[in-house]
Write an enzyme that holds these catalytic residues in place. Structure first.
Site, mmCIF file in Angstrom:
data_model
loop_
_atom_site.group_PDB
_atom_site.id
_atom_site.type_symbol
_atom_site.label_atom_id
_atom_site.label_comp_id
_atom_site.label_asym_id
_atom_site.label_seq_id
_atom_site.Cartn_x
_atom_site.Cartn_y
_atom_site.Cartn_z
ATOM 1 N N THR A 33 1.387 0.577 5.525
ATOM 2 C CA THR A 33 0.179 0.629 5.193
ATOM 3 C C THR A 33 -0.062 2.613 5.238
ATOM 4 O OG1 THR A 33 -1.103 -1.030 4.846
ATOM 5 C CG2 THR A 33 -2.572 1.481 4.201
ATOM 6 N N GLU A 47 7.858 8.110 -10.334
ATOM 7 C CA GLU A 47 8.837 7.126 -9.130
ATOM 8 C C GLU A 47 10.154 6.402 -10.065
ATOM 9 O OE1 GLU A 47 7.695 6.040 -5.220
ATOM 10 O OE2 GLU A 47 5.917 6.334 -5.840
ATOM 11 N N HIS A 80 15.180 -0.049 0.146
ATOM 12 C CA HIS A 80 15.051 1.098 -0.112
ATOM 13 C C HIS A 80 15.858 2.455 -0.017
ATOM 14 C CE1 HIS A 80 13.312 5.023 -1.129
ATOM 15 N NE2 HIS A 80 11.732 4.658 -1.282
ATOM 16 N N ARG A 106 14.397 0.431 -8.250
ATOM 17 C CA ARG A 106 14.624 0.462 -7.065
ATOM 18 C C ARG A 106 15.964 -0.214 -6.252
ATOM 19 N NH1 ARG A 106 9.962 0.599 -2.896
ATOM 20 N NH2 ARG A 106 9.537 2.545 -4.344
ATOM 21 N N HIS A 149 13.435 -2.162 2.374
ATOM 22 C CA HIS A 149 11.981 -1.911 3.153
ATOM 23 C C HIS A 149 10.717 -2.755 2.419
ATOM 24 C CE1 HIS A 149 9.711 1.315 0.929
ATOM 25 N NE2 HIS A 149 9.174 0.957 0.392
ATOM 26 N N ARG A 175 10.439 -5.273 -7.470
ATOM 27 C CA ARG A 175 8.878 -4.458 -6.743
ATOM 28 C C ARG A 175 9.020 -3.121 -7.496
ATOM 29 N NH1 ARG A 175 5.950 -0.538 -3.572
ATOM 30 N NH2 ARG A 175 7.480 -0.744 -2.389
ATOM 31 N N LEU A 212 0.680 -0.529 -2.466
ATOM 32 C CA LEU A 212 -0.991 -0.338 -2.221
ATOM 33 C C LEU A 212 -1.174 -1.274 -3.103
ATOM 34 C CD1 LEU A 212 -0.086 3.324 -0.576
ATOM 35 C CD2 LEU A 212 0.054 0.916 -0.040
HETATM 36 P P1 FAD Z 1 0.969 -3.582 6.689
HETATM 37 O O1 FAD Z 1 0.118 -3.060 6.451
HETATM 38 O O2 FAD Z 1 2.055 -3.685 6.834
HETATM 39 O O3 FAD Z 1 -0.317 -3.918 7.569
HETATM 40 C C1 FAD Z 1 -0.055 -5.507 8.069
HETATM 41 C C2 FAD Z 1 -1.146 -5.645 9.548
HETATM 42 O O4 FAD Z 1 -1.023 -7.076 9.575
HETATM 43 C C3 FAD Z 1 -0.781 -4.265 10.504
HETATM 44 O O5 FAD Z 1 -2.354 -4.355 10.573
HETATM 45 C C4 FAD Z 1 -0.117 -5.448 11.524
HETATM 46 O O6 FAD Z 1 -0.261 -5.335 12.803
HETATM 47 C C5 FAD Z 1 -1.154 -6.983 10.719
HETATM 48 N N1 FAD Z 1 -0.208 -7.971 12.326
HETATM 49 C C6 FAD Z 1 1.151 -8.085 11.148
HETATM 50 N N2 FAD Z 1 1.165 -9.510 12.289
HETATM 51 C C7 FAD Z 1 0.394 -9.668 12.532
HETATM 52 C C8 FAD Z 1 -0.348 -10.975 13.572
HETATM 53 N N3 FAD Z 1 0.913 -11.968 13.816
HETATM 54 N N4 FAD Z 1 -1.450 -11.210 14.192
HETATM 55 C C9 FAD Z 1 -2.092 -9.966 14.122
HETATM 56 N N5 FAD Z 1 -1.871 -9.061 12.794
HETATM 57 C C10 FAD Z 1 -0.618 -8.875 12.666
HETATM 58 N N6 FAD Z 1 4.039 1.111 -1.643
HETATM 59 C C11 FAD Z 1 3.094 2.000 -2.163
HETATM 60 O O7 FAD Z 1 2.479 1.532 -2.870
HETATM 61 N N7 FAD Z 1 3.342 3.055 -2.454
HETATM 62 C C12 FAD Z 1 4.080 3.765 -1.749
HETATM 63 O O8 FAD Z 1 3.713 4.601 -1.670
HETATM 64 C C13 FAD Z 1 5.000 3.327 -0.905
HETATM 65 N N8 FAD Z 1 5.432 3.873 0.803
HETATM 66 C C14 FAD Z 1 6.072 2.490 1.797
HETATM 67 C C15 FAD Z 1 6.631 3.890 2.400
HETATM 68 C C16 FAD Z 1 6.875 2.698 3.510
HETATM 69 C C17 FAD Z 1 7.552 4.243 4.474
HETATM 70 C C18 FAD Z 1 7.107 1.716 3.759
HETATM 71 C C19 FAD Z 1 7.401 1.172 5.271
HETATM 72 C C20 FAD Z 1 6.224 0.455 2.712
HETATM 73 C C21 FAD Z 1 5.640 1.905 1.694
HETATM 74 N N9 FAD Z 1 5.269 1.002 0.778
HETATM 75 C C22 FAD Z 1 4.722 1.638 -0.012
HETATM 76 C C23 FAD Z 1 4.866 -0.743 0.852
HETATM 77 C C24 FAD Z 1 3.512 -0.800 1.544
HETATM 78 O O9 FAD Z 1 2.906 0.210 2.009
HETATM 79 C C25 FAD Z 1 3.292 -1.894 2.159
HETATM 80 O O10 FAD Z 1 3.768 -3.060 0.927
HETATM 81 C C26 FAD Z 1 1.910 -2.256 2.361
HETATM 82 O O11 FAD Z 1 1.239 -1.441 2.883
HETATM 83 C C27 FAD Z 1 1.414 -3.702 3.030
HETATM 84 O O12 FAD Z 1 0.377 -3.624 3.352
HETATM 85 P P2 FAD Z 1 -0.397 -4.388 4.357
HETATM 86 O O13 FAD Z 1 -1.555 -4.805 3.979
HETATM 87 O O14 FAD Z 1 0.140 -6.447 3.173
HETATM 88 O O15 FAD Z 1 0.656 -5.188 5.403
HETATM 89 C C1 SIN Z 2 8.264 5.922 -1.730
HETATM 90 O O1 SIN Z 2 7.573 6.739 -1.483
HETATM 91 O O2 SIN Z 2 9.757 5.853 -2.617
HETATM 92 C C2 SIN Z 2 8.097 4.288 -1.865
HETATM 93 C C3 SIN Z 2 7.491 3.621 -2.609
HETATM 94 C C4 SIN Z 2 7.075 2.375 -2.534
HETATM 95 O O3 SIN Z 2 7.505 1.538 -1.662
HETATM 96 O O4 SIN Z 2 6.554 1.738 -3.391
#
Ligand code: FAD
Ligand code: SIN
Length: 536
Positions: A52, A123, A244, A293, A352, A387, A393
């Site tokens: 995130t 995007e 990505h 993408r 990604h 996706r 997010l």
């Molecule tokens: P995460 O934010 O990955 O959180 C997972 C959590 O689980 C973390 O706290 C981790 O420590 C914890 N965890 C993992 N394993 C365990 C375990 N065994 N025990 C306890 N805790 C654990 N999406 C968009 O919509 N817009 C964007 O602009 C975008 N840009 C991105 C850019 C990058 C560089 C990346 C990597 C991703 C991007 N994405 C974007 C995708 C998006 O960020 C993620 O899909 C989203 O944030 C996932 O949220 P989440 O809460 O599911 O997981």
């Molecule tokens: C990006 O900013 O290109 C990532 C966006 C996403 O994974 O949704």
């Protein structure tokens, strides 16, 4: 099936356990609190670690003048290449705007235009400007900051950091009633323990670390999907790993997390060039550089293969306010010796996002009672085979709220975990590097029966490297192994190309494959899969 771990030395409890502190886990925890239920939020590393905080481009929601959830739905369905679940997309796009307003009410601050309205960018795959962003290209950091501040202000949410969840605890009749976890802590909660709850929400994020090069942080080892599989839950769409297109290329020996060059840079006008300095997306798709993408990643991959080079170029020199608009990207380029305002940026695809995951219904229920999954760990069906940018997010916000509401309405009694019945296993941490290399080589952007079978045979050899010494690296490596196996099995089974699944030996999309592959593991570790029609 369980991971080998020591006997639990301590116990905690709360009405609901939320695993993970990304957008999905934090949103679920905050929404649960309005009901007064006690919440235990456990997270593997420091509380702000996870994908995130790295999110750059933004959050997609139909908030702009003239935009509608229906238009957002159309773009999502096209990107999803025929495999989106229409009901899940409806929920995402119609509840999205309200979920974003709630995030703003919780304190998240988004960038504004000169007229004071929220600034919206574009995007890949979006037919209009629909993406809210913060701090230019630091959207995730702002989302994380706002949600963490709200969680830290709520005394009803207990947080345990450096707490790696190992497995789910199940009652005699197979319902989730807690977890086992390992905490690097102090005092009474240190080492392996167990936590009991009336409902468990897995929000552990993605699995990018299955591959050698990824945009994902080191915590993204897919623990939640692996844990759900071992608990008997169904997983779906795992072959659809999104690569990505524009990740800063450094050199092939640099493994692990790589700097992302957001799609929003192309949204603001940057162009993709091959080694002859020519734009190559123009005659490939009407949206050129802003095609979905998967299409851009495939073209870049083809250019790389045909030219024998390691990357293509991104020309962002025409973006006048680059430094102000993309401060994070500017500094990561500069740190790697490239001034993006004057020089071309070398870019190549890297893993990604997992479009699939633990199969859930519209309220986040997995196929195991009392066990929920949210965010990137889950497969709601909203992303189909690929996706749409910035829908992730949003998914965490929308489905986190739905899961919380569903738990509040249906939470059951306390249950007692069944006696542990063996079938524990653990692989050596030494499998991690060869596993990542084999996955990148044979199950990456491009796959074929041969490459997948070779990868499977490497995985089978690695499975013989058992370990009897539980530790964080061994638990994570064993989880990576299970996920790699699930991805390769599904990728072999799907004899067509669709979305982010590209089979060189089956280059066409097939109507017969308008289906989802669902996999499960039985108690002895045997895999099975079946197909389900998709209603999109
Ligand atoms: P995460 O934010 O990955 O959180 C997972 C959590 O689980 C973390 O706290 C981790 O420590 C914890 N965890 C993992 N394993 C365990 C375990 N065994 N025990 C306890 N805790 C654990 N999406 C968009 O919509 N817009 C964007 O602009 C975008 N840009 C991105 C850019 C990058 C560089 C990346 C990597 C991703 C991007 N994405 C974007 C995708 C998006 O960020 C993620 O899909 C989203 O944030 C996932 O949220 P989440 O809460 O599911 O997981
Ligand atoms: C990006 O900013 O290109 C990532 C966006 C996403 O994974 O949704």
């Amino acid at each position: 099936m369980k991971l080998l771990a020591g006997a639990p030395g301590w116990t905690a409890q709360a009405d609901v356990i939320v695993i993970g502190s990304g957008v999905a886990g934090l949103t679920t925890a905050l929404n649960l609190r309005s009901s007064g239920l006690s919440v235990l939020l456990v997270t593997k590393s420091h509380i702000n670690e996870g994908s995130t905080k790295w999110a750059q481009g933004g959050i997609a929601a139909a908030l702009g003048p003239g935009d509608t959830p229906d238009q957002h739905k159309k773009d999502t369905l096209i990107a999803g290449a025929g495999l989106c679940d229409a009901a899940a997309v409806d929920v995402l796009v119609s509840e999205g705007p309200e979920a974003v307003r709630k995030l703003i009410a919780r304190g998240a601050v988004f960038d504004k235009s000169d007229t004071g309205e929220i600034a919206l960018t574009r995007e890949g795959g979006h037919l209009r400007n629909r993406i809210l962003h913060a701090g230019g290209d630091a959207t995730g950091a702002e989302v994380s900051r706002a949600l963490l501040a709200a969680v830290q202000n709520d005394s009803g949410i207990e947080v345990i950091e450096h707490a790696l969840v190992i497995d789910a605890l199940l009652s005699e009749d197979g319902k989730a009633c807690g977890i086992t976890l390992h905490v690097i802590g102090a005092g009474s909660r240190d080492g392996v323990g167990r936590a009991l709850a009336r409902a468990v929400v897995i929000a552990t994020g993605g699995l990018g670390q299955v591959y050698s090069q990824t945009t994902n942080p080191p915590v993204s080892t897919g623990d939640g999907v692996a844990m759900a599989l071992r608990a008997g839950a169904k997983v779906a769409d795992v072959e659809f790993i999104q690569f990505h297109p524009t990740v800063l290329w450094r050199d092939t020996s640099t493994g692990g997390q790589q700097p992302l060059i957001s799609e929003a840079v192309r949204g603001e006008g940057a162009l993709l060039l091959n080694h002859r300095g020519e734009r190559f997306m123009v005659d490939k798709h009407p949206l050129a550089e802003l095609a979905p993408r998967d299409i851009v990643a495939k073209e870049i991959f083809t250019q790389i293969k045909e030219s024998g080079q390691q990357h293509v170029w991104l020309d962002a020199t025409g973006i006048a306010d680059f430094v102000e608009r993309f401060p994070t990207i500017y500094s990561s380029c500069m740190a790697n010796g490239i001034d993006p305002t004057k020089q071309l940026i070398p870019v190549a695809p890297a893993s990604h996002y997992a479009s699939g995951g633990v199969l859930v219904d519209l309220n986040g229920h997995t196929s195991v009672p009392n066990l929920y999954a949210c965010g990137e760990t889950a497969c709601t069906g909203a992303h189909g085979a690929n996706r749409l940018a910035s829908n992730s997010l949003l998914e965490g916000l929308v489905f986190g709220a739905r899961i919380a509401a569903n738990i509040v309405a249906t939470i059951g009694e306390w249950l007692t975990p069944a006696e542990d019945i063996g079938n524990e296993f653990l692989l050596s941490p030494n499998i991690q590097l060869p596993l990542q290399l084999a996955m990148s080589q044979g199950a990456g952007v491009m796959r074929s029966e041969n490459s997948l079978k070779e990868t499977l045979s490497v995985l089978e050899q690695l499975a013989s490297m058992q370990s009897s010494q539980p530790c964080i690296e061994a638990w994570e490596s064993t989880n990576l192994y299970l996920l790699a196996k699930a991805i390769v099995r599904s990728a072999l089974e799907r004899t067509e190309s669709r979305g982010s699944h590209w089979r060189t030996d089956f280059p066409e999309t097939s109507q017969d494959w308008h289906k989802r592959i669902i996999q499960e593991l039985d108690k002895k570790g045997n895999w099975s899969s079946h197909l389900e029609e998709v209603y999109s």
